[in-house]
Design a protein around this motif. Structure first.
Motif, PDB file in Angstrom:
ATOM      1  N   GLY A   1      40.506  51.775   2.124  1.00  0.00           N
ATOM      2  CA  GLY A   1      39.500  50.958   1.459  1.00  0.00           C
ATOM      3  C   GLY A   1      38.821  50.031   2.446  1.00  0.00           C
ATOM      4  N   LEU A   2      37.683  49.476   2.027  1.00  0.00           N
ATOM      5  CA  LEU A   2      36.890  48.610   2.894  1.00  0.00           C
ATOM      6  C   LEU A   2      36.281  47.488   2.064  1.00  0.00           C
ATOM      7  N   LEU A   3      36.427  46.257   2.552  1.00  0.00           N
ATOM      8  CA  LEU A   3      35.865  45.088   1.885  1.00  0.00           C
ATOM      9  C   LEU A   3      34.974  44.335   2.870  1.00  0.00           C
ATOM     10  N   THR A   4      33.763  43.992   2.421  1.00  0.00           N
ATOM     11  CA  THR A   4      32.815  43.237   3.240  1.00  0.00           C
ATOM     12  C   THR A   4      32.398  41.983   2.488  1.00  0.00           C
TER      13      THR A   4
ATOM     14  N   SER B   1      35.113  41.420   7.520  1.00  0.00           N
ATOM     15  CA  SER B   1      35.334  42.835   7.238  1.00  0.00           C
ATOM     16  C   SER B   1      36.835  43.113   7.232  1.00  0.00           C
ATOM     17  N   ASP B   2      37.287  43.819   6.206  1.00  0.00           N
ATOM     18  CA  ASP B   2      38.719  44.065   6.006  1.00  0.00           C
ATOM     19  C   ASP B   2      38.891  45.518   5.582  1.00  0.00           C
ATOM     20  N   THR B   3      39.650  46.277   6.349  1.00  0.00           N
ATOM     21  CA  THR B   3      39.855  47.679   5.997  1.00  0.00           C
ATOM     22  C   THR B   3      41.335  48.055   6.067  1.00  0.00           C
ATOM     23  N   GLU B   4      41.672  49.025   5.255  1.00  0.00           N
ATOM     24  CA  GLU B   4      43.015  49.609   5.260  1.00  0.00           C
ATOM     25  C   GLU B   4      42.841  51.113   5.360  1.00  0.00           C
ATOM     26  N   PHE B   5      43.361  51.686   6.437  1.00  0.00           N
ATOM     27  CA  PHE B   5      43.191  53.124   6.657  1.00  0.00           C
ATOM     28  C   PHE B   5      44.545  53.714   7.029  1.00  0.00           C
ATOM     29  N   GLY B   6      45.062  54.560   6.146  1.00  0.00           N
ATOM     30  CA  GLY B   6      46.396  55.095   6.381  1.00  0.00           C
ATOM     31  C   GLY B   6      47.405  53.963   6.412  1.00  0.00           C
TER      32      GLY B   6
ATOM     33  N   MET C   1      43.274  46.306   9.291  1.00  0.00           N
ATOM     34  CA  MET C   1      42.552  45.566  10.325  1.00  0.00           C
ATOM     35  C   MET C   1      41.492  44.672   9.686  1.00  0.00           C
ATOM     36  N   LYS C   2      41.239  43.523  10.338  1.00  0.00           N
ATOM     37  CA  LYS C   2      40.196  42.600   9.894  1.00  0.00           C
ATOM     38  C   LYS C   2      39.454  42.083  11.122  1.00  0.00           C
TER      39      LYS C   2
END
Length: 285
Positions: free
Chosen positions: A59-62, A254-259, A263-264
């Motif tokens: 997911g990705l949050l901006t 920016s905040d992402t979760e991949f697998g 990371m932010k």
């Protein structure tokens, strides 16, 4: 182990590219907003990006935050020289210094700590009053260091300034910034009620500042309409140099979760005179 290591490298690379995509998307929104509107306020698209999106394997949050809805610590640099125009010849002398003192008072922090902040960023070794501090004070500590004698690059630097501790910095954090410029006005449409309290010769009450928020039009105040508000009666000369209704500095979170990777990054964006660029990018916890 080799497969897991490869997966982690892949996930980290994908997460980083997602963060850069988030940042690029935010820049395009801010650039379009700068071309199409004459003010910045919470009802605009840059402040309403939704709750994030799902991407493959994550997911990705901006989130975009107006950094001119805060008090820029580096505005104080213009007032560190007691012989400067800001100290005596200006019709509203030391406007940012006095405003910062009001902010400290509103948070029940000793306003005399302003002296130690001014000493931290000024270019001389002269100590201001009982609460000032220069190299001689800091070099005598168990872990010695020197005063920066330079602009703040991050508000966390306050932790090194005499008289400040983690509790004080955490109290100030929602209301302050460290922008790479001086004389940056406060955006009256994005500043929180707690910061609007300082926009007066006397500290506004909590109820008065909340009324400024509740009376704010859907499309935001103009500078003229804000100055005409009855909370500003008789204070126009004090308030006008401190405020604007349009912003140039924004923070893209920016905040992402991949697998298995999370990371932010925080990207400080400068949108001045039609140009837009990332001027600082830092990892976030």
């Amino acid at each position: 182990l080799s497969l897991r290591r490869t997966e982690n490298i892949r996930d980290t690379g994908q997460a980083w590219q997602a963060l850069l995509g988030s940042e690029s998307w935010a820049l395009s929104i801010l650039a379009r907003d700068g071309r199409e509107t004459e003010s910045d306020h919470p009802a605009e698209s840059w402040n309403n990006l939704g709750q994030g999106v799902q991407i493959e394997h994550g997911g990705l949050l901006t989130v975009i935050e107006d950094m001119q809805g805060r008090f820029n610590l580096n505005n104080l640099i213009d007032e560190t020289d007691v012989n400067s125009p800001a100290a005596g010849d200006n019709p509203t002398p030391r406007i940012w210094t006095e405003s910062f003192k009001r902010l400290l008072i509103s948070l029940e922090i000793n306003p005399d700590l302003t002296d130690s902040v001014l000493d931290w960023i000024d270019s001389d070794e002269d100590v201001r009053g009982a609460f000032g501090a220069e190299d001689a004070d800091y070099l005598g500590l168990e872990t010695p260091y020197r005063a920066a004698n330079y602009a703040f690059s991050d508000i966390s630097e306050l932790l090194y300034v005499k008289g400040f501790d983690r509790n004080i910095v955490e109290s100030l954090a929602p209301y302050i910034s460290a922008l790479p410029a001086t004389g940056v006005p406060i955006n009256i449409n994005t500043a929180p009620a707690g910061l609007l309290r300082i926009l007066n010769n006397k500290l506004l009450s909590v109820a008065e500042s909340e009324r400024l928020i509740s009376d704010r039009p859907q499309d935001g105040y103009t500078v003229e309409s804000f100055l005409q508000h009855d909370m500003m009666a008789g204070q126009q000369d004090v308030v006008e140099p401190l405020i604007d209704n349009k912003s140039s500095y924004f923070l893209v979170r920016s905040d992402t979760e991949f697998g298995r990777t999370r990371m932010k990054i925080h990207s400080l964006v400068d949108r001045t005179d039609g140009n837009i660029a990332v001027i600082r990018r830092s990892p976030a916890l």
